[in-house]
Every structure is written in C-alpha cells, then in structure tokens.
Design a protein around this motif. Structure first.
Motif, short mmCIF file in Angstrom:
data_model
loop_
_atom_site.label_atom_id
_atom_site.label_comp_id
_atom_site.label_asym_id
_atom_site.label_seq_id
_atom_site.Cartn_x
_atom_site.Cartn_y
_atom_site.Cartn_z
N ARG A 1 -13.71 -0.23 13.44
CA ARG A 1 -12.51 0.56 13.13
C ARG A 1 -12.76 2.04 13.44
O ARG A 1 -13.88 2.52 13.30
N ASP A 2 -11.71 2.76 13.85
CA ASP A 2 -11.79 4.21 14.08
C ASP A 2 -12.30 4.89 12.80
O ASP A 2 -11.74 4.69 11.72
N LEU A 3 -13.35 5.71 12.94
CA LEU A 3 -13.93 6.35 11.75
C LEU A 3 -12.96 7.31 11.08
O LEU A 3 -13.18 7.72 9.94
N LYS A 4 -11.89 7.68 11.77
CA LYS A 4 -10.90 8.57 11.14
C LYS A 4 -9.74 7.80 10.51
O LYS A 4 -8.74 8.40 10.11
N ASP A 5 -9.84 6.49 10.42
CA ASP A 5 -8.88 5.73 9.62
C ASP A 5 -8.94 6.27 8.19
O ASP A 5 -10.02 6.37 7.61
N PRO A 6 -7.78 6.63 7.62
CA PRO A 6 -7.80 7.24 6.27
C PRO A 6 -8.46 6.38 5.19
O PRO A 6 -8.95 6.92 4.21
N LEU A 7 -8.47 5.06 5.37
CA LEU A 7 -9.12 4.24 4.35
C LEU A 7 -10.64 4.25 4.51
O LEU A 7 -11.38 3.84 3.62
N LEU A 8 -11.12 4.74 5.66
CA LEU A 8 -12.56 4.97 5.85
C LEU A 8 -12.91 6.42 5.55
O LEU A 8 -13.93 6.72 4.94
N SER A 9 -12.08 7.33 6.05
CA SER A 9 -12.28 8.77 5.90
C SER A 9 -11.02 9.36 5.28
O SER A 9 -10.14 9.85 5.97
N PRO A 10 -10.93 9.31 3.94
CA PRO A 10 -9.68 9.69 3.26
C PRO A 10 -9.21 11.10 3.58
O PRO A 10 -8.02 11.39 3.40
N LEU A 11 -10.10 11.98 4.07
CA LEU A 11 -9.65 13.33 4.41
C LEU A 11 -8.56 13.32 5.48
O LEU A 11 -7.87 14.32 5.67
N GLN B 1 0.92 0.78 -2.15
CA GLN B 1 1.44 -0.43 -2.79
C GLN B 1 2.29 -0.12 -4.02
O GLN B 1 2.66 -1.02 -4.77
N ASP B 2 2.58 1.19 -4.24
CA ASP B 2 3.44 1.59 -5.37
C ASP B 2 2.90 1.14 -6.71
O ASP B 2 3.68 0.73 -7.59
N ILE B 3 1.61 1.18 -6.86
CA ILE B 3 0.98 0.80 -8.12
C ILE B 3 0.70 2.08 -8.91
O ILE B 3 0.28 3.08 -8.32
N PRO B 4 0.96 2.09 -10.23
CA PRO B 4 0.71 3.31 -11.02
C PRO B 4 -0.73 3.80 -10.83
O PRO B 4 -1.67 3.00 -10.88
N LEU B 5 -0.90 5.10 -10.63
CA LEU B 5 -2.23 5.66 -10.35
C LEU B 5 -2.98 5.96 -11.64
O LEU B 5 -2.37 6.20 -12.68
N PRO B 6 -4.31 5.97 -11.56
CA PRO B 6 -5.11 6.32 -12.74
C PRO B 6 -4.84 7.75 -13.18
O PRO B 6 -4.26 8.55 -12.44
N GLY B 7 -5.30 8.08 -14.39
CA GLY B 7 -5.03 9.39 -14.96
C GLY B 7 -5.97 10.48 -14.50
O GLY B 7 -5.67 11.67 -14.64
N ALA B 8 -7.12 10.10 -13.96
CA ALA B 8 -8.10 11.10 -13.53
C ALA B 8 -9.02 10.49 -12.48
O ALA B 8 -9.27 9.29 -12.47
N LEU B 9 -9.50 11.35 -11.59
CA LEU B 9 -10.43 10.94 -10.53
C LEU B 9 -11.72 11.74 -10.64
O LEU B 9 -11.69 12.94 -10.91
N TYR B 10 -12.83 11.08 -10.36
CA TYR B 10 -14.12 11.74 -10.32
C TYR B 10 -14.69 11.56 -8.91
O TYR B 10 -14.90 10.44 -8.45
N ALA C 1 -13.19 5.87 -3.95
CA ALA C 1 -12.16 6.14 -4.96
C ALA C 1 -10.93 6.76 -4.28
O ALA C 1 -9.79 6.37 -4.56
N PHE C 2 -11.14 7.73 -3.40
CA PHE C 2 -10.02 8.33 -2.66
C PHE C 2 -9.27 7.25 -1.85
O PHE C 2 -8.04 7.20 -1.84
#
Lengths: 334, 334
Positions: free
Chosen positions: A248-258, A196-205, A186-187
C-alpha cells in the motif's frame, strides 16, 4: 525542486561532532543515555527483506523483552487478565485502587514496536504503567501483526475492540492511545471511526506517534544517530513500514494519519523528546490537531530519545510524563 | 552487531550528514531555509573580544536591519510613536482597530538580539506584528544594552517600564514577552517582580526564550549547525553572554532564569522549532513552568530554526504562530 524522498541541494551538510550526555536531563535519564551502546532498533548490516530475515529478527527481538505478568502486576498494584474481545487477544488491567473519577472509564491501549514487535505479554507493560499511575482500568489490545497479518489488520482489530467496549462504556469515558506505532495506530483508528460514524473516544494519547511512515519528517534527518533508541529511518523503520504496508502507498492516511483529516478528533495529549527521531511526527501531529481546532497539549522532554519514558521508566521524566497524562485524562474523560 | 553510529561513552559521535530542506514545512519556510547561505548570527573567523571588535560588529549588524517606521506602520495598520516611560525609550504601537476585548489591555514587548542587537527602531518590528495580529495596543521597550549598559540594566529597564504602566493598567490586563533574549528577559523580569512583591502580568509570551546562557542545553549540541539562524553557541551567543553578564555567574537566575523559581508565574505560551538551537531552552522552560503548576502551552514548528517565525515572517507558520499567541492572550488577559 524540493523532492520529498531525495536529499539533494538545496539541503546542507552538517559536520561530524561529539554529543555530550544532556547535562540538564535527570541523572537517571543521563545514565540511560550513556549506557545505551548503540541504538536499540538500529540494524547495522542486518537486512530485513525475506520472510526468513524477519523471522530470525523477530525471534531475537521478542525474546527476553517481556516482564512476566505476575511480578509486573504485583509491582504495579494491578491485576492482569488475558481475555478475548471481538475475537482479539487483549489484556485487562485493573488497578487495585481505581481513582473515584475513573470508576466508569477505560483506557484502551495499543502498543508500539513498529507494527512488528511488542506483541504478546510485552504489549501490556505501558498499559500497566498508565493504569497504575492514573488509577484507570485499561485494556491493552494485542492486535495481530505482520508477517502473517499486515495492514489493515492492526486498524481493524483496534476498531473491533473499541466497538465492543462501546457496548459497556460511554464513548466520552474511553481514552485511546499508545506510544510510537501505538500512537499512529490510535490516529488511524479515529480516522476509521469517523468514517463509520461511530462515537469517538473522549481523549487520545499520542506518545511520540509514528504518524508518517513515508520518510518525510525533518527530525528523521536532524536526529538520525542522535536518537539512542531508533537510530535512523533507514534500517528498522523503513523495513517495518514496508512489511506492514504490504504494498500500500505509505501515504495512505490509515498508514500515515498525517495525510488524513483531523477535524473532530478528541482532545489529544502528545509527548516527545528533543533527541526523538519522531519529534517531527509528534509536532506535525500537534500542529495538524491545532489547525483543526482540536484541544491538543504538547510536551517535549530535554535530551529524551524516542519513547525514552518507557526505556528509562524510572527516570523522573517518566514519572512527570505519566502524571501529565493522568491529569489530562482526569480533565477530559467524562 | 547493531552499531550504526560509533558511540563513545559517555558522549557519542554523530557522523557528518546531508540535511534536506524540511519537506513538510511550508513552501515559504523551505525557501527561507534553502536561501539562508550561512547562519545569520554565525561569526565565522570573527572574534568578539575587545570593545573595538564589538563596536565594529554591532555597527555592521545594526545597519540595514530596520524597516523604517512609517511604511511599517502603514503596512501593518498601526500607528507607532516614540516615547519615554520612566526615562526609558519605548515605542507605542496602537492598532488602527483595537479588538473589543483588548480595549484596556497592553502588550509589553521586549526585543531579541542576544542582549546586544535589535535595539532602536529594530526593536519595534515584532511588537508591530503582535499588535496588528491580535488587535492589542503594545509598548516595545528599547532597553539599554552593552557595551555601555551590561546586566542588570536590561532587567531594571523592563521592570521600571512595567511599574510605570501598572499605574494606568490592571496587572492582569498586561502581557509581557518577546523572542530569544526577549523571552529570557521577560522571565528575569518576572523573577524580579516576584522578589519586589509587585502584581504580575496576566500572561507571558516566551518565543524560543534564551533562558540559560551557560551552554547547558542539549540542543546547543544536537542542533549546532542545523539551526540556520543562530549556527552554534560558540561564537556569537557565547560572546554576547559574556559581554552582557559582565563578570556575573552565567547561572545567576536573572541572567539564566532556568535557575530561578517559576512558582506563581503567569500563564505562559512558548514557541520553538525542531531545528532551533534554543529548543532545549524552550522545552526546559515549559517543563519548569509545568512543574510549578503554571498554565503553559508549548508549540514547536516543523523544520523551523531559531525565531524562524520572524525570519520568514510571511510563511504560514508565522501566521499560525501569531494566531496562537492571539488566542492565548484573549484567553488569559482579563
């Protein structure tokens, strides 16, 4: 000096000790902890290196983990339909009684399982619990997984379904999230949507999100062997991370969003437990959201291992947890 | 097949292991953790049974722990005055620049130290940090302690000072709280104020509160030896609990507020760390507040031991923590 991947001095040694069952956890959670003989995801001597290793492992782990949809739907007062959205398999879960404030809302669910397990009919279980507890219609994405579909397919599938449901729902009426890999995914999807400048959802779990695949979080050490569900990073988590990352590098943000930018993220609710191997991933995500001035609520349960609210789904802690999630959705979806 | 760590029903054994310094903590917190040779409060072979044992222990531990008031005040842009309120020694801390929204507010501080340490000039340090970070006037209560003044003197002194300051401040403009024993004492004082039908303060601060003295919390086991400040329950904490309780049942709600009724409590902010021996006390307090429908915000810092934001007071984590507290006070004091 403080090498991330190697544990050497100036670390410290903690002696072997006996851990009692958490006395202040509910009776049901205590029973669940006491009856888990060994960590569910621990591998023991099993190795997951070749594709044959994986096939055998996945076949065993995927068998018998799924509650059949028909009784699940009846038990939970929902209907469940298989569909395709943007060419991706999904499950649509409609509560028999939709809460009046959620008539136009949607919970978009992404399942856990380390990006390698939990697909097919198993993916819908948590979505059913959420739909039923909150009275909110849900769609659970059966995103494609390794070995055939490694990173970034899971992120792409999630984004593709989100873009499609945006055609019929306001962004701020959609919640996105899941547990473990689902929370991390989800992150990652939010990072991609921002890009991609797409409107974001209203809440994250983010239920005990796997937000850092690179073995950096402290509770991977302090709660190794303490967590009854995940066991330790070495073994399943490490193998799953490498299979999913596909080089891929494990610290790629799309793998490790932190390692990404959490600025502008939607209001987020996070859950973990004191025995959770991913407690650090959870609290690091919480701090990163707060540092970006995002509304972010953290809940940590006494004695609970990773995703204990799903493992011991009938424990009072699980009911409290889904009630907190429900309250959060009602406060933040518009 | 999947048995990584030997497990005995119903408890389990965790093997000895090396813990690296938390890689995702700030450099300053890492240095603080790496340079703490042994847990500050660990007793080793020392026994605390007779009053002579205690006198010797307190004399050593109280010496050299205090920053002289004059340089402390200058460093922190505050003035510090010794006073008595209701016959109790207190320190009045006035920021040189009071935040406009806090002109009529007051932070009533109760120090930590297991109900036996941290008194005298040492009691004011945390209050100075809060006053300075938030721009709020503070009073730190130098409540009387064992061996001469065991339970319930600490609670009585706190309540007495609160009642006196109520004569010059609106209740909802007062915040109450502190760290460790200070957090537990703040909870106990609220229970007492409820009992006496006295208007409650507008906000509570519970920094890793010692909210259960009875060795029930799970992280007393899971973080034993992991926490660099407290070490383990056996030793200092247990001895301090028994000395303070003076024969009273350790589950008396005024000793262990987690056994009391949190209904109607003021909005509360709670802090802990993943290595904190009192992480469970903190999250159990958070859950109990939430169960009573009280506004309660939980913050847990990566790799932090008990009260690490005071021990490593210049680490970014400490700054973030006091900034969160400041934001909370501005939102909830009226």
């Amino acid at each position: 000096l403080f090498n991330t991947y190697a544990a050497e001095a100036p670390g410290m040694t903690v002696k072997s000790r006996n851990l009692p069952v958490p006395a202040a956890a509910s009776e049901q959670l205590q029973t669940s902890i006491a009856s888990t003989g060994a960590a569910f995801f621990a591998l023991g001597d099993q190795r997951l290196e070749t594709s044959e290793d994986w096939e055998a492992f996945l076949a065993v782990r995927n068998s018998g983990q799924t509650i059949p949809l028909e009784p699940l739907a009846q038990m939970s007062d929902v209907t469940i339909e298989r569909e395709q959205i943007a060419g991706i398999n999904v499950y649509r879960v409609i509560p028999n009684e939709i809460a009046p404030e959620h008539t136009d809302h949607l919970f978009l669910h992404v399942h856990g399982g380390g990006y390698v397990l939990g697909g097919g009919d198993a993916s819908v279980t948590e979505a059913v619990t959420i739909a039923s507890a909150s009275g909110i219609p849900a769609i659970s994405i059966d995103y494609r997984m390794p070995p055939d579909y490694p990173f970034p397919t899971a992120v792409e599938d999630t984004v593709a379904v989100y873009k499609e449901v945006l055609k019929t729902h306001e962004a701020n009426g959609i919640a996105l999230g899941g547990t473990s890999a689902g929370g991390g995914l989800a992150f990652a999807a939010i990072l991609q949507l921002k890009d991609q400048d797409i409107p974001l959802p209203g809440a994250l779990y983010a239920g005990t999100p796997w937000a850092d695949l690179s073995n950096t979080s402290d509770t991977l050490s302090t709660n190794a062997g303490v967590d009854r569900v995940l066991g330790s990073y070495e073994g399943f988590l490490e193998a799953a991370a490498l299979l999913y990352a596909n080089g891929r590098d494990l610290k790629d943000p799309l793998l490790s969003p932190l390692y990404g930018d959490f600025g502008g993220f939607p209001p987020t609710i996070l859950f973990s437990g004191t025995r959770d191997l991913l407690l650090s991933d959870t609290v690091r995500s919480h701090r990163k959201l707060r540092a970006a001035s995002v509304t972010a609520d953290l809940h940590v349960f006494e004695g609970m291992s990773h995703a204990g609210y799903l493992v011991a789904g009938r424990a009072p802690e699980a009911q409290v947890m889904f009630a907190e999630l429900s309250r959060f959705l009602k406060a933040h979806l518009h």
